[in-house]
Design a protein around this motif. Sequence first.
Motif, short mmCIF file in Angstrom:
data_model
loop_
_atom_site.label_atom_id
_atom_site.label_comp_id
_atom_site.label_asym_id
_atom_site.label_seq_id
_atom_site.Cartn_x
_atom_site.Cartn_y
_atom_site.Cartn_z
N GLY A 1 0.70 -1.34 0.09
CA GLY A 1 -0.10 0.01 -0.01
C GLY A 1 0.75 1.35 0.10
N GLY A 2 2.00 1.29 0.45
CA GLY A 2 2.99 2.28 0.27
C GLY A 2 2.86 3.26 1.29
N THR A 3 2.13 3.11 2.25
CA THR A 3 1.79 4.21 3.30
C THR A 3 2.82 4.32 4.54
N ILE A 4 3.73 3.31 4.69
CA ILE A 4 4.78 3.28 5.77
C ILE A 4 6.27 3.03 5.17
N THR A 5 7.30 3.73 5.42
CA THR A 5 8.31 3.63 4.98
C THR A 5 9.33 3.73 6.08
N GLU A 6 10.45 2.89 5.78
CA GLU A 6 11.44 2.90 6.99
C GLU A 6 13.06 2.82 6.43
N TYR A 7 13.81 3.35 6.87
CA TYR A 7 15.16 3.35 6.45
C TYR A 7 16.31 3.07 7.29
N GLY A 8 17.33 2.60 6.82
CA GLY A 8 18.61 2.34 7.72
C GLY A 8 19.23 3.62 8.26
N ASP A 9 19.66 3.58 9.27
CA ASP A 9 20.43 4.92 9.79
C ASP A 9 21.33 5.55 8.85
N SER A 10 22.08 4.50 8.12
CA SER A 10 23.16 5.20 7.10
C SER A 10 22.78 5.76 6.01
N ILE A 11 21.39 5.76 5.76
CA ILE A 11 21.03 6.43 4.58
C ILE A 11 19.87 7.52 4.83
#
Length: 120
Positions: free
Chosen positions: A53-63
Amino acid sequence: VQFVESGGGLVQPGGSLRLSCAASGFSFRWYEMRWYRQAPGKERELVASINGGGTITEYGDSIKGRFTISRDDAKNVVYLQMGSLLPEDTAVYYCNAGGAGGRVIFDAYWGQGTQVTVSS
């Protein structure tokens, strides 16, 4: 199940790239999708994820703050827009579907990946 990554290349520090991953063989829209990367001699690292659904994104700390993950469920494609690239972003980038507890859903079906090299 198949993943085909593309869009990598050689870019100067500070540059940008947009990676694509075309997925097939499963109900793409219902799955969390993830980008991973692996540099020579290092373990595979989770870079970013996006839920079904594309409503929640998460990212690694390095990027964080430099990359953006998105998806097009009509095309079964997940993207990774990469900006302010650093030499330490050099790696082969892969996508796969993700499950609870960090599990990789299709661990037996990794694609060939796309090489990103950041160098002047």
